[in-house]
Design a protein around this motif. Structure first.
Motif, PDB file in Angstrom:
ATOM      1  N   VAL A  22       0.845  -1.199   0.000  1.00 51.51           N
ATOM      2  CA  VAL A  22       0.000   0.000   0.000  1.00 51.51           C
ATOM      3  C   VAL A  22       0.880   1.249   0.000  1.00 51.51           C
ATOM      4  N   ASN A  23       1.947   1.233   0.790  1.00 49.96           N
ATOM      5  CA  ASN A  23       2.879   2.374   0.802  1.00 49.96           C
ATOM      6  C   ASN A  23       3.524   2.575  -0.560  1.00 49.96           C
ATOM      7  N   ASP A  24       3.833   1.482  -1.258  1.00 50.98           N
ATOM      8  CA  ASP A  24       4.426   1.585  -2.592  1.00 50.98           C
ATOM      9  C   ASP A  24       3.501   2.317  -3.553  1.00 50.98           C
ATOM     10  N   VAL A  25       2.207   2.037  -3.463  1.00 52.10           N
ATOM     11  CA  VAL A  25       1.239   2.707  -4.338  1.00 52.10           C
ATOM     12  C   VAL A  25       1.264   4.213  -4.099  1.00 52.10           C
ATOM     13  N   GLY A  26       1.326   4.631  -2.844  1.00 46.80           N
ATOM     14  CA  GLY A  26       1.405   6.056  -2.544  1.00 46.80           C
ATOM     15  C   GLY A  26       2.649   6.698  -3.124  1.00 46.80           C
ATOM     16  N   ALA A  27       3.774   6.000  -3.026  1.00 48.82           N
ATOM     17  CA  ALA A  27       5.032   6.533  -3.561  1.00 48.82           C
ATOM     18  C   ALA A  27       4.996   6.628  -5.085  1.00 48.82           C
ATOM     19  N   ALA A  29       2.305   6.837  -6.973  1.00 48.90           N
ATOM     20  CA  ALA A  29       1.322   7.858  -7.353  1.00 48.90           C
ATOM     21  C   ALA A  29       1.934   9.252  -7.312  1.00 48.90           C
ATOM     22  N   SER A  30       2.727   9.524  -6.286  1.00 45.03           N
ATOM     23  CA  SER A  30       3.336  10.859  -6.202  1.00 45.03           C
ATOM     24  C   SER A  30       4.340  11.088  -7.326  1.00 45.03           C
ATOM     25  N   LEU A  31       4.979  10.039  -7.800  1.00 46.87           N
ATOM     26  CA  LEU A  31       5.921  10.174  -8.921  1.00 46.87           C
ATOM     27  C   LEU A  31       5.205  10.367 -10.253  1.00 46.87           C
ATOM     28  N   LEU A  32       4.059   9.712 -10.422  1.00 44.19           N
ATOM     29  CA  LEU A  32       3.367   9.740 -11.711  1.00 44.19           C
ATOM     30  C   LEU A  32       2.408  10.914 -11.873  1.00 44.19           C
ATOM     31  N   ALA A  33       1.887  11.444 -10.790  1.00 48.17           N
ATOM     32  CA  ALA A  33       0.818  12.438 -10.879  1.00 48.17           C
ATOM     33  C   ALA A  33       1.267  13.778 -11.455  1.00 48.17           C
ATOM     34  N   ARG A  34       2.529  14.134 -11.255  1.00 49.06           N
ATOM     35  CA  ARG A  34       3.025  15.444 -11.696  1.00 49.06           C
ATOM     36  C   ARG A  34       4.334  15.309 -12.443  1.00 49.06           C
ATOM     37  N   ASN A  35       4.531  16.171 -13.429  1.00 48.37           N
ATOM     38  CA  ASN A  35       5.804  16.267 -14.149  1.00 48.37           C
ATOM     39  C   ASN A  35       6.791  17.082 -13.318  1.00 48.37           C
ATOM     40  N   CYS A  44      -4.139   9.181 -11.798  1.00 44.85           N
ATOM     41  CA  CYS A  44      -3.866   7.956 -11.033  1.00 44.85           C
ATOM     42  C   CYS A  44      -5.090   7.510 -10.244  1.00 44.85           C
ATOM     43  N   GLN A  45      -5.528   6.286 -10.499  1.00 47.70           N
ATOM     44  CA  GLN A  45      -6.585   5.647  -9.719  1.00 47.70           C
ATOM     45  C   GLN A  45      -5.921   4.642  -8.787  1.00 47.70           C
ATOM     46  N   ARG A  46      -6.128   4.804  -7.483  1.00 45.00           N
ATOM     47  CA  ARG A  46      -5.502   3.917  -6.496  1.00 45.00           C
ATOM     48  C   ARG A  46      -6.517   2.896  -5.994  1.00 45.00           C
ATOM     49  N   ARG A  47      -6.059   1.657  -5.896  1.00 48.35           N
ATOM     50  CA  ARG A  47      -6.854   0.580  -5.301  1.00 48.35           C
ATOM     51  C   ARG A  47      -5.961  -0.122  -4.290  1.00 48.35           C
ATOM     52  N   THR A  48      -6.338  -0.058  -3.022  1.00 42.97           N
ATOM     53  CA  THR A  48      -5.511  -0.678  -1.991  1.00 42.97           C
ATOM     54  C   THR A  48      -6.377  -1.489  -1.035  1.00 42.97           C
ATOM     55  N   TYR A  77       0.133  -0.695 -12.391  1.00 42.44           N
ATOM     56  CA  TYR A  77       1.183  -0.998 -11.411  1.00 42.44           C
ATOM     57  C   TYR A  77       0.554  -1.887 -10.353  1.00 42.44           C
ATOM     58  N   PHE A  78       1.210  -3.018 -10.051  1.00 43.63           N
ATOM     59  CA  PHE A  78       0.686  -3.955  -9.061  1.00 43.63           C
ATOM     60  C   PHE A  78       1.747  -4.264  -8.024  1.00 43.63           C
ATOM     61  N   ALA A  79       1.419  -4.068  -6.755  1.00 43.27           N
ATOM     62  CA  ALA A  79       2.271  -4.465  -5.642  1.00 43.27           C
ATOM     63  C   ALA A  79       1.449  -5.432  -4.790  1.00 43.27           C
ATOM     64  N   GLY A  80       1.872  -6.678  -4.781  1.00 45.37           N
ATOM     65  CA  GLY A  80       1.139  -7.704  -4.039  1.00 45.37           C
ATOM     66  C   GLY A  80       1.634  -9.078  -4.441  1.00 45.37           C
ATOM     67  N   HIS A  81       0.861 -10.097  -4.055  1.00 44.92           N
ATOM     68  CA  HIS A  81       1.224 -11.474  -4.405  1.00 44.92           C
ATOM     69  C   HIS A  81       0.961 -11.751  -5.885  1.00 44.92           C
TER      70      HIS A  81
END
Length: 104
Positions: A22-27, A29-35, A44-48, A77-81
């Protein structure tokens, strides 16, 4: 338009839990949302697993929306099993079982 679907699952119904997805998704998202110049980049649509929305059926709908017309770039982007199955890879969803672990 650029779309991103960012999935992070720490908690599972039938699989061992993880830490940090879940923390990876936040990180990410912050990289992708802005140039670099702070102008908007990816929508960015987040699903956690902490906010719900990571069942197999919900994610299939999210992938349909991600790949719908109108986007110049679609990123998932997928972070999980993950699980190997029949020469393929399955993204394990929160409600995954041994028979139906998630999305191939």
């Amino acid at each position: 338009m650029k779309r991103a679907l960012l999935i992070g699952i720490d908690e599972y119904d039938s699989f061992a839990g993880l830490i940090g997805c879940v923390n990876d998704v936040g990180a990410v998202a912050s990289l992708l949302a802005r140039n670099d110049d702070n102008s908007p980049s990816f929508d960015c649509q987040r699903r956690t697993s902490t906010t719900g929305g990571v069942t197999r059926d919900e994610l299939l709908g999210d992938f349909d929306a991600l790949l719908a017309g109108g986007a110049d770039i679609a990123l998932a982007y997928f972070a999980g099993h993950g699980q190997g199955r029949n020469s393929d890879v399955v993204l394990v969803t929160k409600d995954g079982t041994a028979i139906t672990p998630g999305i191939a």
